[in-house]
Design an enzyme around this catalytic site. Structure first.
Site, PDB file in Angstrom:
ATOM      1  N   GLN A 262     -16.858  -9.918  14.536  1.00 31.32           N
ATOM      2  CA  GLN A 262     -15.442  -9.934  14.035  1.00 31.32           C
ATOM      3  C   GLN A 262     -15.505  -9.475  12.636  1.00 31.32           C
ATOM      4  OE1 GLN A 262     -12.897 -10.784  16.034  1.00 31.32           O
ATOM      5  NE2 GLN A 262     -14.165 -11.521  18.044  1.00 31.32           N
TER       6      GLN A 262
ATOM      7  N   CYS B 263       0.886  -1.311  -0.036  1.00 31.39           N
ATOM      8  CA  CYS B 263      -0.153   0.020  -0.123  1.00 31.39           C
ATOM      9  C   CYS B 263       0.837   1.209   0.012  1.00 31.39           C
ATOM     10  CB  CYS B 263      -0.921   0.063   1.083  1.00 31.39           C
ATOM     11  SG  CYS B 263      -1.943   1.369   1.349  1.00 31.39           S
TER      12      CYS B 263
ATOM     13  N   CYS C 215      -2.016   0.407   9.364  1.00 28.94           N
ATOM     14  CA  CYS C 215      -1.312  -0.932   9.254  1.00 28.94           C
ATOM     15  C   CYS C 215       0.095  -0.461   9.585  1.00 28.94           C
ATOM     16  CB  CYS C 215      -1.095  -1.401   7.776  1.00 28.94           C
ATOM     17  SG  CYS C 215      -2.609  -2.014   6.978  1.00 28.94           S
TER      18      CYS C 215
ATOM     19  N   CYS D  77      -7.918  -9.893  22.924  1.00 29.43           N
ATOM     20  CA  CYS D  77      -7.535  -9.093  21.835  1.00 29.43           C
ATOM     21  C   CYS D  77      -6.286  -8.115  22.252  1.00 29.43           C
ATOM     22  CB  CYS D  77      -8.341  -8.399  21.147  1.00 29.43           C
ATOM     23  SG  CYS D  77      -9.414  -7.049  22.232  1.00 29.43           S
TER      24      CYS D  77
ATOM     25  N   CYS E 108      -0.917   6.850   6.346  1.00 32.46           N
ATOM     26  CA  CYS E 108      -1.965   6.295   7.136  1.00 32.46           C
ATOM     27  C   CYS E 108      -1.381   5.408   8.138  1.00 32.46           C
ATOM     28  CB  CYS E 108      -2.779   5.388   6.243  1.00 32.46           C
ATOM     29  SG  CYS E 108      -4.086   4.249   6.929  1.00 32.46           S
TER      30      CYS E 108
ATOM     31  N   GLU F  48     -24.261  -9.547  28.784  1.00 34.04           N
ATOM     32  CA  GLU F  48     -23.863  -8.443  27.634  1.00 34.04           C
ATOM     33  C   GLU F  48     -24.432  -7.110  28.180  1.00 34.04           C
ATOM     34  OE1 GLU F  48     -22.277  -5.977  25.001  1.00 34.04           O
ATOM     35  OE2 GLU F  48     -21.710  -8.290  25.171  1.00 34.04           O
TER      36      GLU F  48
END
Length: 425
Positions: A256, A92, A103, A381, A100, A309
């Site tokens: 996800q 990219c 990433c 995560c 950016c 939740e």
């Protein structure tokens, strides 16, 4: 790939003094050291710690200082003088210093990205989780790739909007918007949407544009104005396919982002906790009910599932999608509140928890240990938050018995973990 050290703000950051006193925008030639959490590598200049992006261990680079902090600085590698064999050309054009920030690892070969993330997980479990090298070797810490390759996987992309009403992505650690023509990690259906400025698209009044390409084939675009998302193209409710079921949920609800993630995580959780017919299970931070449905299929008509939740969208989606599973109870509450106020009660055999990036925290861990399930499946995560919770579990007589790592977020520094916690022998 070499082992990492603590990231910015960790123990290494307070090292040996600021003898050199690097200044913002200054360029310095340095040799890059091991990987660090957050997509950085660590280096030192005259005793000062430098966390370098766009670099690889062992490289000789010219780095430009982007931030100066007490005890450490951040920098970008702007010129590579001696490249690592793991370096590749970033596909990219926006994955560059000053552009950016989405990433972190496009300059790293895919196989080396997996090694990078596994090294970070090992370091966090050692430094924050208190695990020994022998324990880590027994766990066999590694990160597995998902099908589909490192590009075109992200099924949900939120674009920011700049002062000229153009959609784009943010610079690293900045609110500055970088207008782009496309995002290569976005799902192909999202890349084809006319939401970016080359198509002439403008987004007056919107602070963001949310795009979704679901596993069920729905494509949706919403403008976010004053925090409220309003669909401008496609359905407001999208279909996802996972765990052998169809799911209907608002396009803006959590799901996800990798198309293979839901099935991958369900398979790992079921393998580790091994639910059995007739058992009772808790699905904490349960969202739309992905794990609850998978657990219900295993425990059968004589079993019982309680899903907790807090988010209203998640609660509504869980109640709608699990209506055919009468043995599943949905509790609308924060997990801490539900446990402390006995809104969910034992006995419980199996617990699955998928907390936010901050982790479950000591209060929840203590409540779970006190409930004495036979097994706990922890979906994480953030390796640091997971490691801290693992240490709390260990202090309460539990051990990390198994660990799976998955590259749900290729080209970025993020990694997903699924751990099995058992009462210590």
């Amino acid at each position: 790939m070499t082992e990492p050290v603590a990231g910015p703000g960790g123990p290494e950051a307070g090292g040996a003094g600021d003898e050199r006193g690097l200044a913002e925008a200054e360029r310095v030639e340095l040799t890059v050291g091991p990987v660090a959490p957050g997509g950085h590598c660590v280096a030192r200049v005259d005793g000062q710690v430098v966390f370098v992006r766009h670099a690889l261990p062992g490289e000789r680079v010219v780095a430009e200082v982007t931030e100066v902090h007490r005890g450490f600085v951040r920098a970008d590698a702007v010129t590579v003088l001696s490249a690592s064999p793991d370096r590749v050309e970033a596909p990219c054009p926006y994955a560059r210093p000053g552009r950016c920030g989405g990433c972190d690892l496009q300059h790293v070969a895919p196989a080396a990205q997996l090694e990078w993330k596994a090294a970070v997980v090992r370091e966090q479990l050692t430094r924050l989780g208190g695990l020994t090298d022998a324990e880590l070797d027994r766990l066999g810490v590694r990160v597995e790739a998902l099908p589909g390759g490192p590009l075109g996987w992200r099924s949900r992309v939120r674009y920011a909007v700049d002062a000229a009403d153009r959609a784009g992505l943010l610079k690293h650690r900045s609110h500055e918007v970088v207008p782009i023509d496309r995002c290569l990690i976005a799902h192909p259906a999202i890349q084809q949407l006319p939401v970016l400025s080359p198509s002439g698209a403008r987004w007056p009044e919107a602070e963001a544009v949310e795009t979704v390409a679901s596993t069920g084939g729905d494509v949706s675009v919403a403008a976010v104005v004053d925090g409220v998302a309003t669909e401008v193209e496609g359905p407001a409710t999208v279909r996802e396919v996972a765990a052998g079921r169809d799911w209907k949920l608002p396009a803006s609800a959590f799901w996800q982002v990798h198309p293979a993630a839901a099935d991958t995580l369900v398979a790992a959780v079921l393998e580790l906790v091994d639910p059995r017919p007739g058992e009772s299970a808790w699905d904490l931070y349960g969202g739309a009910g992905l794990f609850a449905a998978a657990l219900a299929a295993r425990v059968g008509d004589t079993g019982r599932i309680t899903l907790v939740e807090a988010a209203a969208q998640g609660v509504a989606a869980a109640r709608e999608n699990l209506r055919d599973l009468p043995r599943v109870e949905v509790v609308a509450a924060r997990v801490e509140t539900a446990l402390a106020r006995r809104r969910i009660t034992g006995p419980v055999d199996v617990v699955v928890l998928d907390p936010p990036r901050t982790g479950a925290g000591a209060r929840v861990v203590r409540e779970l240990a006190a409930a004495r399930p036979r097994a706990i499946g922890y979906v994480a995560c953030d390796p640091a938050a997971f490691a801290r919770d693992v240490r709390t579990f260990a202090d309460l007589g539990w051990r990390l018995a198994a660990l799976r790592g998955f590259d749900l977020f290729p080209m970025t520094q993020h990694v997903e973990l699924v751990g099995l916690l058992l009462p210590a022998d």
